[in-house]
Design a protein around this motif. Structure first.
Motif, PDB file in Angstrom:
ATOM      1  N   UNK A 135       0.815  -1.208   0.000  1.00 12.29           N
ATOM      2  CA  UNK A 135       0.000   0.000   0.000  1.00 12.29           C
ATOM      3  C   UNK A 135       0.846   1.254   0.000  1.00 12.29           C
ATOM      4  N   UNK A 136       1.910   1.261   0.809  1.00  8.29           N
ATOM      5  CA  UNK A 136       2.808   2.413   0.803  1.00  8.29           C
ATOM      6  C   UNK A 136       3.333   2.696  -0.600  1.00  8.29           C
ATOM      7  N   UNK A 137       3.718   1.635  -1.304  1.00  7.24           N
ATOM      8  CA  UNK A 137       4.247   1.793  -2.665  1.00  7.24           C
ATOM      9  C   UNK A 137       3.191   2.356  -3.610  1.00  7.24           C
ATOM     10  N   UNK A 138       1.953   1.888  -3.489  1.00  2.00           N
ATOM     11  CA  UNK A 138       0.898   2.383  -4.381  1.00  2.00           C
ATOM     12  C   UNK A 138       0.592   3.851  -4.111  1.00  2.00           C
ATOM     13  N   UNK A 139       0.598   4.256  -2.853  1.00  2.00           N
ATOM     14  CA  UNK A 139       0.359   5.671  -2.558  1.00  2.00           C
ATOM     15  C   UNK A 139       1.539   6.531  -2.993  1.00  2.00           C
ATOM     16  N   UNK A 159      -5.620  -0.872  -8.501  1.00  2.00           N
ATOM     17  CA  UNK A 159      -4.760  -1.705  -7.653  1.00  2.00           C
ATOM     18  C   UNK A 159      -5.032  -1.439  -6.178  1.00  2.00           C
ATOM     19  N   UNK A 160      -5.274  -0.180  -5.828  1.00  2.00           N
ATOM     20  CA  UNK A 160      -5.577   0.148  -4.429  1.00  2.00           C
ATOM     21  C   UNK A 160      -6.890  -0.489  -3.988  1.00  2.00           C
ATOM     22  N   UNK A 161      -7.899  -0.421  -4.832  1.00  2.00           N
ATOM     23  CA  UNK A 161      -9.193  -1.015  -4.501  1.00  2.00           C
ATOM     24  C   UNK A 161      -9.046  -2.522  -4.310  1.00  2.00           C
ATOM     25  N   UNK A 177      -1.474   8.346   4.829  1.00  2.00           N
ATOM     26  CA  UNK A 177      -1.630   9.483   5.739  1.00  2.00           C
ATOM     27  C   UNK A 177      -0.673  10.602   5.360  1.00  2.00           C
ATOM     28  N   UNK A 178       0.568  10.242   4.979  1.00  2.00           N
ATOM     29  CA  UNK A 178       1.549  11.260   4.601  1.00  2.00           C
ATOM     30  C   UNK A 178       1.097  12.037   3.366  1.00  2.00           C
ATOM     31  N   UNK A 179       0.572  11.310   2.378  1.00  2.00           N
ATOM     32  CA  UNK A 179       0.109  11.973   1.154  1.00  2.00           C
ATOM     33  C   UNK A 179      -1.051  12.919   1.472  1.00  2.00           C
TER      34      UNK A 179
END
Length: 278
Positions: A135-139, A159-161, A177-179
């Motif tokens: 998830x971190x990579x996708x964001x 991909x996130x969904x 959260x960072x984004x």
């Protein structure tokens, strides 16, 4: 481009993969120094499900790049990085996620990570069932798209969904959260009603920080049901264990003048958040 390569591409596009493979072999026999020919052959091998052979073919393409006369020497690192990402993708098809991660590391060592390398990295982590890092990579990939080029944005959203469904809900990797806090995201566009509906859909999918973006955009569009939008933002902050922010949202919702059928449930949530805030 040789006649063999042109014919190979035509055959591949028409689905005649074995014939295309033969033409790429002829092209390599004619000029074994062109890495693009090996890349074309590798794409056909991947389509045929011959992933190990595809990987070997990509390795050959990468190895001969330094001697290739068809590119600017200054662009060799970027081009090599791109081919390494393609090799990592093939390694994922072969279900070799650890090897794929090492290959992406090599790619990122030559050129800064981009959406393509981050998505491949995410897919490797999915195979390893490290969903938070995926998830971190996708964001990170999504943020890259917002800041540079949005060509892969739809793929990243899908991909996130999918990842949220696999990993379980709610899906809130730390970089999401960072984004959100950084503001490095594109403000959603639509009517207040549309944005509210989309926010609700994302919340139901477990993509909480994505839902917050849509609720924020909805509030900026001055919705008629402002109190309800604030209420749903409060629920998300409760799910995130941020009871101070949840309390603030519920307080704002009450000030906004909720409909009579909504006021009681807002007050109940407000009282609960008030006791749990730090």
């Amino acid at each position: 481009m040789s006649d063999f390569i042109e014919k190979a591409e035509e055959l591949a596009l028409s689905g005649k993969l074995e014939e295309a493979l033969g033409k790429y072999e002829e092209a390599i026999g004619e000029d074994p120094s062109d890495p693009l020919t090996y890349v074309g052959k590798a794409s056909v091998l991947k389509a045929l499900g011959r992933y190990d052979e595809c990987i070997v073919c990509m390795e050959t393409a990468i190895r001969i790049i330094p001697e290739w006369k068809g590119t600017d020497p200054e662009r060799i690192p970027v081009f090599t990085s791109m081919l390494l990402v393609l090799k990592a993708e093939a390694q994922l098809y072969a279900e070799k996620p650890d090897e794929a991660l090492m290959t992406v590391d090599a790619a990122d060592g030559l050129s800064n990570p981009d959406a393509a390398s981050l998505v491949v990295r995410a897919q490797a982590y999915v195979q390893l069932k490290n969903y938070e890092e995926a998830g971190n990579c996708l964001y990170r990939a999504e943020e890259w798209c917002f800041l540079h080029d949005d060509a892969m944005l739809t793929q990243i959203w899908l991909s996130k969904v999918h990842l949220a469904k696999v990993a379980g809900k709610p899906f809130v990797p730390p970089y999401a959260a960072e984004v959100y806090k950084s503001g490095n995201w594109r403000t959603p566009v639509g009517t207040a009603e549309e944005l509210f509906e989309w926010g609700n859909n994302l919340r139901s999918e477990g993509l909480l920080y994505d839902a917050l973006r849509y609720y924020d955009a909805c509030l900026a569009a001055e919705p008629k049901n402002r109190a309800l939008v604030l209420f749903f933002k409060g629920i998300i902050f409760e799910q995130l264990k941020n009871f101070g922010e949840a309390y603030s949202m519920y307080s704002d919702a009450l000030v906004a003048g909720p409909a009579p059928e909504d006021e009681m449930k807002i007050r109940v949530r407000w009282a609960n958040a008030k006791t749990r805030r730090i």
